[in-house]
Design a protein around this motif. Structure first.
Motif, PDB file in Angstrom:
ATOM      1  N   ALA A 161       0.831  -1.199   0.000  1.00 21.27           N
ATOM      2  CA  ALA A 161       0.000   0.000   0.000  1.00 21.27           C
ATOM      3  C   ALA A 161       0.867   1.252   0.000  1.00 21.27           C
ATOM      4  CB  ALA A 161      -0.934  -0.001   1.205  1.00 21.27           C
ATOM      5  N   ALA A 162       1.937   1.253   0.793  1.00 24.94           N
ATOM      6  CA  ALA A 162       2.834   2.407   0.841  1.00 24.94           C
ATOM      7  C   ALA A 162       3.566   2.579  -0.488  1.00 24.94           C
ATOM      8  CB  ALA A 162       3.824   2.247   1.983  1.00 24.94           C
ATOM      9  N   GLN A 163       4.040   1.485  -1.054  1.00 23.97           N
ATOM     10  CA  GLN A 163       4.779   1.554  -2.315  1.00 23.97           C
ATOM     11  C   GLN A 163       3.904   2.044  -3.454  1.00 23.97           C
ATOM     12  OE1 GLN A 163       8.204   0.810  -2.846  1.00 23.97           O
ATOM     13  NE2 GLN A 163       7.699   1.793  -4.784  1.00 23.97           N
ATOM     14  N   SER A 164       2.619   1.676  -3.407  1.00 19.25           N
ATOM     15  CA  SER A 164       1.694   2.005  -4.498  1.00 19.25           C
ATOM     16  C   SER A 164       0.931   3.301  -4.277  1.00 19.25           C
ATOM     17  CB  SER A 164       0.696   0.853  -4.686  1.00 19.25           C
ATOM     18  OG  SER A 164       1.371  -0.363  -4.933  1.00 19.25           O
ATOM     19  N   GLY A 165       1.170   3.976  -3.148  1.00 22.48           N
ATOM     20  CA  GLY A 165       0.505   5.243  -2.886  1.00 22.48           C
ATOM     21  C   GLY A 165      -0.907   5.120  -2.366  1.00 22.48           C
ATOM     22  N   TYR A 166      -1.264   3.927  -1.834  1.00 17.57           N
ATOM     23  CA  TYR A 166      -2.607   3.727  -1.299  1.00 17.57           C
ATOM     24  C   TYR A 166      -2.716   4.143   0.170  1.00 17.57           C
ATOM     25  CZ  TYR A 166      -3.809   1.022  -5.472  1.00 17.57           C
ATOM     26  OH  TYR A 166      -4.059   0.640  -6.759  1.00 17.57           O
ATOM     27  N   ILE A 167      -1.580   4.344   0.818  1.00 17.79           N
ATOM     28  CA  ILE A 167      -1.602   4.734   2.225  1.00 17.79           C
ATOM     29  C   ILE A 167      -0.637   5.895   2.432  1.00 17.79           C
ATOM     30  CG2 ILE A 167       0.240   3.169   3.018  1.00 17.79           C
ATOM     31  CD1 ILE A 167      -1.426   2.648   5.532  1.00 17.79           C
ATOM     32  N   GLY A 168      -1.005   6.790   3.321  1.00 18.16           N
ATOM     33  CA  GLY A 168      -0.138   7.897   3.687  1.00 18.16           C
ATOM     34  C   GLY A 168      -0.272   8.155   5.171  1.00 18.16           C
ATOM     35  N   PHE A 169       0.841   8.288   5.845  1.00 15.52           N
ATOM     36  CA  PHE A 169       0.813   8.497   7.285  1.00 15.52           C
ATOM     37  C   PHE A 169       0.842   9.987   7.596  1.00 15.52           C
ATOM     38  CE2 PHE A 169       2.845   4.364   6.501  1.00 15.52           C
ATOM     39  CZ  PHE A 169       1.933   3.555   7.148  1.00 15.52           C
ATOM     40  N   ARG A 170       0.162  10.374   8.655  1.00 14.05           N
ATOM     41  CA  ARG A 170       0.080  11.772   9.055  1.00 14.05           C
ATOM     42  C   ARG A 170       0.654  11.917  10.467  1.00 14.05           C
ATOM     43  NH1 ARG A 170      -0.594  11.509   4.373  1.00 14.05           N
ATOM     44  NH2 ARG A 170      -2.471  12.059   3.177  1.00 14.05           N
ATOM     45  N   HIS A 171       1.141  13.109  10.798  1.00 10.32           N
ATOM     46  CA  HIS A 171       1.719  13.350  12.116  1.00 10.32           C
ATOM     47  C   HIS A 171       0.635  13.327  13.199  1.00 10.32           C
ATOM     48  CE1 HIS A 171       5.025  14.648   9.587  1.00 10.32           C
ATOM     49  NE2 HIS A 171       5.800  14.706  10.647  1.00 10.32           N
ATOM     50  N   PHE A 172       1.055  12.964  14.388  1.00  8.67           N
ATOM     51  CA  PHE A 172       0.148  13.028  15.527  1.00  8.67           C
ATOM     52  C   PHE A 172      -0.325  14.468  15.713  1.00  8.67           C
ATOM     53  CE2 PHE A 172       2.303   9.079  16.723  1.00  8.67           C
ATOM     54  CZ  PHE A 172       1.252   8.330  17.222  1.00  8.67           C
ATOM     55  N   PRO A 173      -1.573  14.683  16.110  1.00  8.21           N
ATOM     56  CA  PRO A 173      -2.046  16.045  16.387  1.00  8.21           C
ATOM     57  C   PRO A 173      -1.151  16.722  17.432  1.00  8.21           C
ATOM     58  CG  PRO A 173      -3.890  14.505  16.357  1.00  8.21           C
ATOM     59  CD  PRO A 173      -2.634  13.671  16.299  1.00  8.21           C
ATOM     60  N   GLY A 174      -0.758  17.942  17.147  1.00  6.45           N
ATOM     61  CA  GLY A 174       0.063  18.684  18.086  1.00  6.45           C
ATOM     62  C   GLY A 174       1.548  18.412  18.003  1.00  6.45           C
ATOM     63  N   ALA A 175       1.976  17.546  17.076  1.00  7.48           N
ATOM     64  CA  ALA A 175       3.410  17.253  16.955  1.00  7.48           C
ATOM     65  C   ALA A 175       4.183  18.516  16.589  1.00  7.48           C
ATOM     66  CB  ALA A 175       3.635  16.171  15.903  1.00  7.48           C
ATOM     67  N   ARG A 176       5.334  18.719  17.254  1.00  6.83           N
ATOM     68  CA  ARG A 176       6.103  19.944  17.029  1.00  6.83           C
ATOM     69  C   ARG A 176       6.620  20.045  15.610  1.00  6.83           C
ATOM     70  NH1 ARG A 176       9.901  20.602  22.465  1.00  6.83           N
ATOM     71  NH2 ARG A 176       8.179  20.818  23.971  1.00  6.83           N
ATOM     72  N   SER A 177       7.009  18.919  15.052  1.00  6.36           N
ATOM     73  CA  SER A 177       7.582  18.928  13.701  1.00  6.36           C
ATOM     74  C   SER A 177       6.525  18.731  12.625  1.00  6.36           C
ATOM     75  CB  SER A 177       8.632  17.817  13.578  1.00  6.36           C
ATOM     76  OG  SER A 177       8.042  16.544  13.817  1.00  6.36           O
TER      77      SER A 177
END
Length: 301
Positions: A102-118
């Motif tokens: 899924a990651a290789q094919s662009g079916y999944i994308g991870f997002r930062h935790f709410p409030g993450a400094r970076s």
């Protein structure tokens, strides 16, 4: 595979027919095969191609193990009459592979935790549709991937499940900034791995951990045989240490799992070739610090 509704050569799988599957057939099987079949690149003849990409190589391996294809060296050829094997691959490896594909094919994308400094500005990114839960951060999952993830028990009600957490350790999304090496489950698994190394595995580990003088001499002789190349002892040692780490990583990737520790030969055969697994590599380092303290190249970053 016929009894669970698989239709070969690119046609969609009849997922509803899984209800009539005979006992022992994993409920995730049809969903996973359909997802991987559609995600893999194909050549003009309709054969799957791995393009020498790790996730795709293992995906082709899975299709072959499930009786859906024949290995052709550059991918896999769909068979006219797929037949499910008596023993299917391990669930944890299949779940990990689905995440990787899924990651290789662009079916999944991870997002930062709410409030993450970076946390960067998410301009142009699809909003998360999988909520953070059980130590996992939020993520976006395309519609095409949902059935496979849900059938494997990784997602429920729009959130990650408890069993998804350690599967996602094996992908280790940089957006989440995880440190699973300090988790009690990881530390307990390390202690168990050190205390229960099978004799054959112990011999392999020690054989490849030590860098012997004759190896250095042989490496230098080979390097100096090429015209115009100048190498010294330090170069030889760095190269041999790299391969020592690589081989031990392979031992853990093949013969060890977080939930089960050292696998039996039968369980090892049920595994998939998931190379460069962040969890296995981290365990190799933690294990080596305890079990092989005189070989710091195996446990120091």
């Amino acid at each position: 595979m016929e009894e669970i509704g698989f239709q070969p050569l690119g046609r969609r799988i009849g997922v509803s027919s899984i209800k009539q599957a005979k006992p022992g057939v994993p409920s995730w099987l049809a969903f996973v095969v359909e997802f991987i079949s559609n995600a893999l690149p194909r050549d003009p003849a309709g054969n799957w191609e791995h393009l020498h990409i790790g996730a795709y190589e293992t995906a082709c391996e899975l299709l072959v193990k499930l009786g859906c294809a024949i290995d052709n060296g550059t991918g896999a050829i769909p068979v006219a009459e797929p037949k499910l094997p008596e023993v299917t691959p391990r669930w944890d490896d299949v779940a990990t592979l689905v995440v990787w594909v899924a990651a290789q094919s662009g079916y999944i994308g991870f997002r930062h935790f709410p409030g993450a400094r970076s946390r960067p500005i998410a301009a142009g990114l699809a909003p998360a549709n999988v909520r953070a839960a059980h130590g996992c951060g939020p993520g976006y999952l395309a519609d095409e991937a949902f059935p496979a993830f849900q059938s494997l028990g990784l997602i429920l009600g729009g959130s990650w499940t408890a069993v998804a957490e350690t599967v996602l350790w094996r992908d280790n999304p940089k957006e989440w900034g995880l440190d699973f090496t300090s988790d009690r489950r990881f530390l307990r698994a390390r202690d168990l791995a050190v205390a229960t190394v099978p004799e054959g595995i112990a011999e392999k580990i020690k054989q490849h951990a030590e860098i012997r003088e004759e190896q250095i001499v042989e490496w230098l002789e080979l390097a100096h045989s090429a015209p115009g190349i100048s190498r010294n002892r330090h170069d030889a040692l760095k190269s041999l240490q790299f391969w020592s780490e690589h081989i031990l990583d392979g031992i853990f990737e093949t013969n060890w799992r977080l939930a089960d520790g050292w696998l039996s030969p039968t369980e090892s055969q049920r595994g998939l070739g998931l190379r460069f697994d962040p969890l296995a590599i981290s365990m190799r380092m933690a294990f080596a610090e305890r079990y092989l303290p005189k070989y710091p190249h195996l446990w120091r970053c």
